[in-house]
Design a protein around this motif. Structure first.
Motif, PDB file in Angstrom:
ATOM      1  N   GLU A 134      12.271   8.777   4.746  1.00  0.00           N
ATOM      2  CA  GLU A 134      11.486   8.529   3.528  1.00  0.00           C
ATOM      3  C   GLU A 134      12.263   7.660   2.541  1.00  0.00           C
ATOM      4  OE1 GLU A 134       9.948  12.186   1.986  1.00  0.00           O
ATOM      5  OE2 GLU A 134       8.941  12.728   3.855  1.00  0.00           O
ATOM      6  N   LYS A 135      12.871   6.608   3.100  1.00  0.00           N
ATOM      7  CA  LYS A 135      13.550   5.589   2.292  1.00  0.00           C
ATOM      8  C   LYS A 135      12.860   4.257   2.568  1.00  0.00           C
ATOM      9  CE  LYS A 135      18.066   7.894   2.176  1.00  0.00           C
ATOM     10  NZ  LYS A 135      19.514   7.762   2.454  1.00  0.00           N
ATOM     11  N   PRO A 136      11.659   4.064   1.983  1.00  0.00           N
ATOM     12  CA  PRO A 136      10.846   2.895   2.333  1.00  0.00           C
ATOM     13  C   PRO A 136      11.496   1.560   1.990  1.00  0.00           C
ATOM     14  CG  PRO A 136       9.924   4.059   0.438  1.00  0.00           C
ATOM     15  CD  PRO A 136      10.991   4.941   1.005  1.00  0.00           C
ATOM     16  N   ASP A 137      12.257   1.501   0.889  1.00  0.00           N
ATOM     17  CA  ASP A 137      12.881   0.226   0.521  1.00  0.00           C
ATOM     18  C   ASP A 137      13.917  -0.199   1.558  1.00  0.00           C
ATOM     19  OD1 ASP A 137      11.333   0.112  -1.746  1.00  0.00           O
ATOM     20  OD2 ASP A 137      12.847   1.020  -3.042  1.00  0.00           O
ATOM     21  N   TYR A 164       3.579  -0.769   3.075  1.00  0.00           N
ATOM     22  CA  TYR A 164       2.798  -1.206   1.912  1.00  0.00           C
ATOM     23  C   TYR A 164       1.499  -0.411   1.799  1.00  0.00           C
ATOM     24  CZ  TYR A 164       5.878  -5.207   1.089  1.00  0.00           C
ATOM     25  OH  TYR A 164       6.958  -6.008   0.803  1.00  0.00           O
ATOM     26  N   SER A 165       0.917  -0.072   2.957  1.00  0.00           N
ATOM     27  CA  SER A 165      -0.298   0.744   2.959  1.00  0.00           C
ATOM     28  C   SER A 165      -0.001   2.139   2.425  1.00  0.00           C
ATOM     29  CB  SER A 165      -0.864   0.819   4.376  1.00  0.00           C
ATOM     30  OG  SER A 165      -2.023   1.617   4.413  1.00  0.00           O
ATOM     31  N   ASP A 166       1.120   2.728   2.866  1.00  0.00           N
ATOM     32  CA  ASP A 166       1.536   4.044   2.366  1.00  0.00           C
ATOM     33  C   ASP A 166       1.710   4.027   0.852  1.00  0.00           C
ATOM     34  OD1 ASP A 166       1.606   4.923   4.989  1.00  0.00           O
ATOM     35  OD2 ASP A 166       3.785   4.761   5.176  1.00  0.00           O
ATOM     36  N   GLN A 167       2.217   2.914   0.337  1.00  0.00           N
ATOM     37  CA  GLN A 167       2.504   2.778  -1.090  1.00  0.00           C
ATOM     38  C   GLN A 167       1.267   2.373  -1.894  1.00  0.00           C
ATOM     39  OE1 GLN A 167       5.727  -0.093  -0.918  1.00  0.00           O
ATOM     40  NE2 GLN A 167       7.293   1.509  -0.815  1.00  0.00           N
ATOM     41  N   LYS A 168       0.118   2.278  -1.227  1.00  0.00           N
ATOM     42  CA  LYS A 168      -1.147   1.889  -1.869  1.00  0.00           C
ATOM     43  C   LYS A 168      -1.093   0.482  -2.457  1.00  0.00           C
ATOM     44  CE  LYS A 168      -2.466   6.127  -1.058  1.00  0.00           C
ATOM     45  NZ  LYS A 168      -3.286   6.418   0.132  1.00  0.00           N
ATOM     46  N   ALA A 173      -0.249  -5.026   1.678  1.00  0.00           N
ATOM     47  CA  ALA A 173      -0.536  -4.472   3.002  1.00  0.00           C
ATOM     48  C   ALA A 173      -1.455  -5.408   3.776  1.00  0.00           C
ATOM     49  CB  ALA A 173      -1.164  -3.094   2.871  1.00  0.00           C
ATOM     50  N   LEU A 174      -2.500  -5.908   3.098  1.00  0.00           N
ATOM     51  CA  LEU A 174      -3.454  -6.809   3.750  1.00  0.00           C
ATOM     52  C   LEU A 174      -2.762  -8.090   4.199  1.00  0.00           C
ATOM     53  CD1 LEU A 174      -6.323  -7.376   4.609  1.00  0.00           C
ATOM     54  CD2 LEU A 174      -6.813  -8.187   2.292  1.00  0.00           C
TER      55      LEU A 174
END
Length: 376
Positions: A134-137, A164-168, A173-174
């Motif tokens: 859970e370290k997305p960066d 990016y999708s997880d982060q809304k 994301a697109l």
């Protein structure tokens, strides 16, 4: 005499190296032929006698057979003999990922990268470790580094979009899914996943003209993606092009009849979504057609905060109404523990715009119920 002894020792050493080279060559050939059981049977019990590269190949056989303990043992033995080869570090790290030992995996991926900085697969594995930590960066940095290297596997492209999708972050994301679509293998599941998400996000943005071709292309690659059928139906309902939606609706009914639908599509499918008073309404249709008992056919769910269902308006099949020669479905409402029945009926050939207007009239309080009952 000393010269002769040295010559003999050198000769024996050369024979040993030659034998080791033969073992390594054979192990590589067996690995390339996916004969992992043969490797384990023939060489697994004598692992300590072989070179670092031979130990690596034996460890790879255990890796492919999902024997994590023996894989780690062999990779450690290989590294003890040669710590300059990045491959055992990578396989060891990948195994640790499977074992959910992500901090240890990070350490070994970094050791592999230190020895070989140009391998995209190493950075992809490192990204997986950070993603699971859970370290997305940190995961994004690793995945993006992988995409800057050649060749690059499909996964980093998909995972950048996923993060990016997880982060809304819908726009990012697109964009990432479009990049993934360009870069990854069209025959892979990652490609169809990119298409589905492009359709999903474009539809959410109101760009139905861009969402439609994404789902159509997906169905040419995977005709059994029934979720895409439902998404296309929603697009055509939004465009009020109900004739276009009908073939896909029929496909879902056929799939249901043949027992091909699973999970949330097994009983019903979403055919429309729209906003009412700032809230989302999701319209579902059940496959059930006839019964001697009352059943719900079309269900309009009012979705509130936290995706909680606040209200529901539904058409209910009424055997009594049909027996009396009246309409097949009555419009009803379920709010909390109270059930309301309205004097509004529909048959199978109803116009969707009429049904939708009646549902909204009920939600807006413009129509009063003819009867109500409360469940204890």
């Amino acid at each position: 005499m000393k010269h002769l002894l040295a010559t003999i020792i050198l000769f024996l050493f050369s024979l040993s190296i030659f034998a080791q080279d033969n073992v390594t060559a054979e192990l590589k050939a067996l690995t390339d032929s996916n004969k992992y059981d043969k490797i384990i049977e023939r060489y697994g019990s004598k692992a300590n006698n072989y070179s670092a590269k031979s130990l690596y190949y034996i460890g790879m056989a255990y890796y492919m057979k999902e024997d994590d303990a023996n894989c780690l043992k062999l990779m450690n033995l290989s590294l003890a003999k040669d710590a300059t080869d990045p491959a055992p570090y990578y396989i060891k790290a990948s195994t640790l990922n499977y074992m959910q030992k992500y901090p240890e995996a990070v350490t070994n991926f970094r050791l592999a990268i230190k020895l070989k900085t140009t391998d995209a697969v190493f950075y992809s594995g490192l990204g997986d470790s950070y993603y699971n930590l859970e370290k997305p960066d940190s995961a994004l940095l690793a995945y993006k580094t992988a995409t800057g290297l050649t060749p690059c596997p499909d996964r980093p492209y998909s995972m950048i979009a996923q993060i990016y999708s997880d982060q809304k972050k819908v726009d990012k994301a697109l964009e990432a899914f479009y990049i993934a679509k360009q870069k990854i293998n069209k025959r892979s599941s990652s490609y169809t996943n990119a298409l589905f998400n492009i359709g999903l996000f474009e539809a959410q943005n109101g760009n139905y003209d861009k969402a439609e071709p994404a789902y159509l292309e997906l169905l040419t690659l995977d005709p059994n993606d029934y979720h895409s059928y439902a998404k296309l139906i929603q697009i055509y309902y939004h465009q009020k092009d109900y004739a276009k939606a009908k073939p896909y609706r029929d496909k879902l009914y056929e799939a249901h009849k043949n027992g091909l639908l699973k999970d949330n599509m097994k009983d019903m499918f979403c055919f429309d979504q729209f906003k009412w008073n700032g809230k989302l309404i999701q319209a579902f249709e059940r496959y059930e057609d006839t019964s001697t008992d009352v059943f719900n056919k079309h269900l309009f769910y009012v979705v509130g905060e936290g995706n909680n269902i606040e209200d529901r308006v539904q058409t209910e099949y009424s055997p009594i109404s049909v027996e009396l020669g009246s309409t097949k479905y009555l419009l009803c409402r379920t709010k909390g523990d109270t059930h309301f029945t309205y004097n509004i009926g529909f048959n199978d050939n109803f116009k969707y715009e009429d049904l939708k207007k009646s549902v909204l009239d009920i939600l807006d309080g413009k129509v009063k119920p003819g009867a109500s009952s409360t469940r204890n």
